[in-house]
Design a protein around this motif. Structure first.
Motif, PDB file in Angstrom:
ATOM      1  N   ILE A 115      12.286  38.927  21.953  1.00 57.65           N
ATOM      2  CA  ILE A 115      12.690  37.523  21.886  1.00 57.65           C
ATOM      3  C   ILE A 115      13.839  37.298  22.842  1.00 57.65           C
ATOM      4  N   LYS A 116      14.080  36.026  23.155  1.00 58.11           N
ATOM      5  CA  LYS A 116      15.160  35.693  24.087  1.00 58.11           C
ATOM      6  C   LYS A 116      15.781  34.352  23.682  1.00 58.11           C
ATOM      7  N   SER A 117      17.099  34.333  23.557  1.00 57.54           N
ATOM      8  CA  SER A 117      17.822  33.084  23.301  1.00 57.54           C
ATOM      9  C   SER A 117      17.920  32.299  24.600  1.00 57.54           C
ATOM     10  N   VAL A 118      17.725  30.975  24.524  1.00 56.34           N
ATOM     11  CA  VAL A 118      17.674  30.180  25.747  1.00 56.34           C
ATOM     12  C   VAL A 118      18.706  29.052  25.812  1.00 56.34           C
ATOM     13  N   VAL A 119      19.214  28.618  24.656  1.00 59.26           N
ATOM     14  CA  VAL A 119      20.222  27.550  24.650  1.00 59.26           C
ATOM     15  C   VAL A 119      20.874  27.536  23.268  1.00 59.26           C
ATOM     16  N   ALA A 120      22.134  27.168  23.216  1.00 58.29           N
ATOM     17  CA  ALA A 120      22.866  27.146  21.947  1.00 58.29           C
ATOM     18  C   ALA A 120      22.319  26.075  21.017  1.00 58.29           C
ATOM     19  N   SER A 121      22.398  26.337  19.718  1.00 61.74           N
ATOM     20  CA  SER A 121      21.892  25.381  18.732  1.00 61.74           C
ATOM     21  C   SER A 121      22.990  24.814  17.832  1.00 61.74           C
ATOM     22  N   PHE A 232      33.730  28.405  18.239  1.00 63.71           N
ATOM     23  CA  PHE A 232      32.758  29.337  18.816  1.00 63.71           C
ATOM     24  C   PHE A 232      31.338  28.844  18.589  1.00 63.71           C
ATOM     25  N   THR A 233      30.448  29.187  19.528  1.00 67.20           N
ATOM     26  CA  THR A 233      29.024  28.924  19.373  1.00 67.20           C
ATOM     27  C   THR A 233      28.447  30.022  18.501  1.00 67.20           C
ATOM     28  N   ALA A 234      27.664  29.635  17.487  1.00 65.41           N
ATOM     29  CA  ALA A 234      27.235  30.603  16.480  1.00 65.41           C
ATOM     30  C   ALA A 234      25.739  30.870  16.457  1.00 65.41           C
ATOM     31  N   GLY A 235      24.934  29.952  16.991  1.00 70.80           N
ATOM     32  CA  GLY A 235      23.486  30.114  16.898  1.00 70.80           C
ATOM     33  C   GLY A 235      22.784  29.665  18.159  1.00 70.80           C
ATOM     34  N   SER A 236      21.525  30.039  18.292  1.00 70.75           N
ATOM     35  CA  SER A 236      20.766  29.754  19.507  1.00 70.75           C
ATOM     36  C   SER A 236      19.325  29.400  19.175  1.00 70.75           C
ATOM     37  N   TYR A 237      18.680  28.720  20.121  1.00 69.78           N
ATOM     38  CA  TYR A 237      17.237  28.500  20.057  1.00 69.78           C
ATOM     39  C   TYR A 237      16.563  29.672  20.754  1.00 69.78           C
ATOM     40  N   VAL A 238      15.471  30.139  20.164  1.00 69.15           N
ATOM     41  CA  VAL A 238      14.845  31.386  20.593  1.00 69.15           C
ATOM     42  C   VAL A 238      13.346  31.211  20.806  1.00 69.15           C
ATOM     43  N   PHE A 239      12.840  31.817  21.874  1.00 70.34           N
ATOM     44  CA  PHE A 239      11.412  31.935  22.129  1.00 70.34           C
ATOM     45  C   PHE A 239      11.064  33.423  22.212  1.00 70.34           C
ATOM     46  N   THR A 240       9.797  33.757  22.033  1.00 69.52           N
ATOM     47  CA  THR A 240       9.369  35.117  22.334  1.00 69.52           C
ATOM     48  C   THR A 240       9.304  35.261  23.852  1.00 69.52           C
ATOM     49  N   GLU A 241       9.504  36.468  24.335  1.00 67.01           N
ATOM     50  CA  GLU A 241       9.428  36.707  25.779  1.00 67.01           C
ATOM     51  C   GLU A 241       8.015  36.419  26.295  1.00 67.01           C
ATOM     52  N   VAL A 251       9.378  25.806  28.502  1.00 70.01           N
ATOM     53  CA  VAL A 251      10.693  26.277  28.078  1.00 70.01           C
ATOM     54  C   VAL A 251      11.795  25.576  28.871  1.00 70.01           C
ATOM     55  N   LYS A 252      11.581  25.426  30.169  1.00 73.24           N
ATOM     56  CA  LYS A 252      12.582  24.774  31.009  1.00 73.24           C
ATOM     57  C   LYS A 252      12.820  23.336  30.566  1.00 73.24           C
ATOM     58  N   GLN A 253      11.752  22.612  30.269  1.00 73.60           N
ATOM     59  CA  GLN A 253      11.915  21.219  29.847  1.00 73.60           C
ATOM     60  C   GLN A 253      12.588  21.131  28.484  1.00 73.60           C
ATOM     61  N   TYR A 254      12.227  22.062  27.598  1.00 70.75           N
ATOM     62  CA  TYR A 254      12.844  22.100  26.266  1.00 70.75           C
ATOM     63  C   TYR A 254      14.349  22.360  26.373  1.00 70.75           C
ATOM     64  N   VAL A 255      14.720  23.371  27.141  1.00 67.49           N
ATOM     65  CA  VAL A 255      16.135  23.725  27.299  1.00 67.49           C
ATOM     66  C   VAL A 255      16.896  22.592  27.980  1.00 67.49           C
ATOM     67  N   THR A 256      16.291  22.001  28.997  1.00 68.40           N
ATOM     68  CA  THR A 256      16.930  20.884  29.692  1.00 68.40           C
ATOM     69  C   THR A 256      17.207  19.738  28.724  1.00 68.40           C
ATOM     70  N   GLY A 257      16.219  19.421  27.887  1.00 60.71           N
ATOM     71  CA  GLY A 257      16.382  18.340  26.917  1.00 60.71           C
ATOM     72  C   GLY A 257      17.477  18.621  25.909  1.00 60.71           C
ATOM     73  N   VAL A 258      17.491  19.837  25.377  1.00 60.54           N
ATOM     74  CA  VAL A 258      18.515  20.200  24.395  1.00 60.54           C
ATOM     75  C   VAL A 258      19.899  20.187  25.041  1.00 60.54           C
TER      76      VAL A 258
END
Length: 350
Positions: A115-121, A232-241, A251-258
């Protein structure tokens, strides 16, 4: 098969909870063979399946309403109580994206799940933080007073439990003494009532539930996560690799939107943000109240656009090593996240 069963046992030890939805024993097979990746519809729209909290507007939901998700559409598949449960749904292929406390993400990655975190939640700051409360007349005034007591958290193996255990260790409690503090899983909506009724001795309350409880009085703060760590940032949005590799544009559009939604909340007057939340809850027609969101102050994401950094993960890795759960250098913080899809990463580099 023995390897898969062993992985399931490992995860169950770290994410055990009452009424868990499904077994972890099959998750490796699921990730490799049964993932239900989204296919673009005739109009080029991609659907992303996700879970959310009842009565709460998450950053992706806000981003979609603001028009920041482009051709990505969110598909709500149900409510969730905590990050470990959401991660489980991700690993079994029931959702495409999940969010969780960084400590829970680290443990899943350490178990070998790609898995990989892509943007803070979410996170904690001076406007929104997790506090641990007791009744005003409670004899509990220190960490040692919690030995043998019941503390309510929203889920096991996540933010509320991790932080309090760190607090107990910092205050000199031994591992055996910490084990005597009983963590009780309660839905956030029921936690205050249980505390006032004496069914539990202390409770973790986050801003929305916290403000509502403090308005009624009779509670006293013991400690907060910001007392320990500052903002501090404590959590992230995650996708599988696997998903990231197969659907990088989604993923890029999702991260950009968030990322844009994070900045929108920081730059927009609170009254306008609350009005937007109210509108979103009304439009989605899930038979829920918008009362909780009226207590919203911040998502607590400290970084610009939800950018991630190694420090936010290293804090918990170091704690796991200290507790003997990880070996030194067992997992590299830099391997847990990527900012490659975040439009604000270039600004940071410059």
């Amino acid at each position: 098969m023995k390897k898969i069963q062993g992985l399931g046992q490992y995860l169950n030890r770290h994410f055990k909870r009452v009424g868990q939805l499904s077994l972890f024993g099959l998750l490796t097979v699921t990730l490799l063979a049964c993932s239900k990746n989204p296919e673009p519809q005739a109009n080029g729209i991609h659907e992303l399946r996700y879970q959310s909290l009842t009565g709460v507007v998450t950053l992706p939901e806000l981003a979609e309403d603001l028009g920041y998700l482009g051709d990505v559409r969110l598909k709500y598949v149900g409510s969730v109580q905590g990050g470990p449960q959401d991660l489980q749904a991700l690993t079994t292929g029931d959702v495409d994206v999940a969010t969780a406390f960084d400590g829970a993400i680290i443990k899943l990655a350490a178990a070998g799940i790609k898995i990989k975190s892509v943007v803070a939640s979410y996170g904690s700051d001076d406007k929104s933080w997790v506090g641990y409360f007791v009744q005003e007349n409670s004899p509990i005034h220190s960490a040692r007073d919690l030995i043998g007591k019941k503390v309510a958290v929203n889920t096991l193996g996540a933010h509320y439990q991790f932080v309090l255990k760190d607090y107990l260790a910092r205050e000199g409690l031994t591992d055996d003494e910490i084990k005597q503090v009983e963590f009780v899983v309660l839905p956030p909506a029921n936690t205050e009532q249980a505390l006032r009724a004496g069914q539990i001795d202390a409770a973790a309350l986050v801003s929305i539930f916290q403000d509502k409880a403090l308005e009624r009085g009779g509670l006293r703060k013991l400690i907060s996560d910001t007392d320990l760590y500052g903002s501090f940032t404590a959590g992230s949005y995650v996708f599988t690799e696997k998903f990231i590799k197969e659907h990088p544009e989604v993923v890029k559009q999702y991260v950009t939107g968030v990322a844009k939604a994070v900045e929108w909340t920081k730059q927009t007057p609170r009254e306008q943000v609350l009005a937007r939340f109210k509108s979103i809850i009304e439009k989605r027609k899930r038979n829920e109240s918008d009362a909780l969101m009226q207590y919203w102050h911040s998502y607590g994401v400290v970084s610009k656009g939800g950018l991630l950094n190694a420090k936010q993960y290293q804090r918990w890795i170091d704690l796991f090593v200290k507790q003997g759960q990880f070996k030194p250098n067992q997992i590299n913080a830099d391997s847990l996240f990527t900012n490659q899809f975040n439009p604000y990463s270039n600004e940071k580099a410059q």
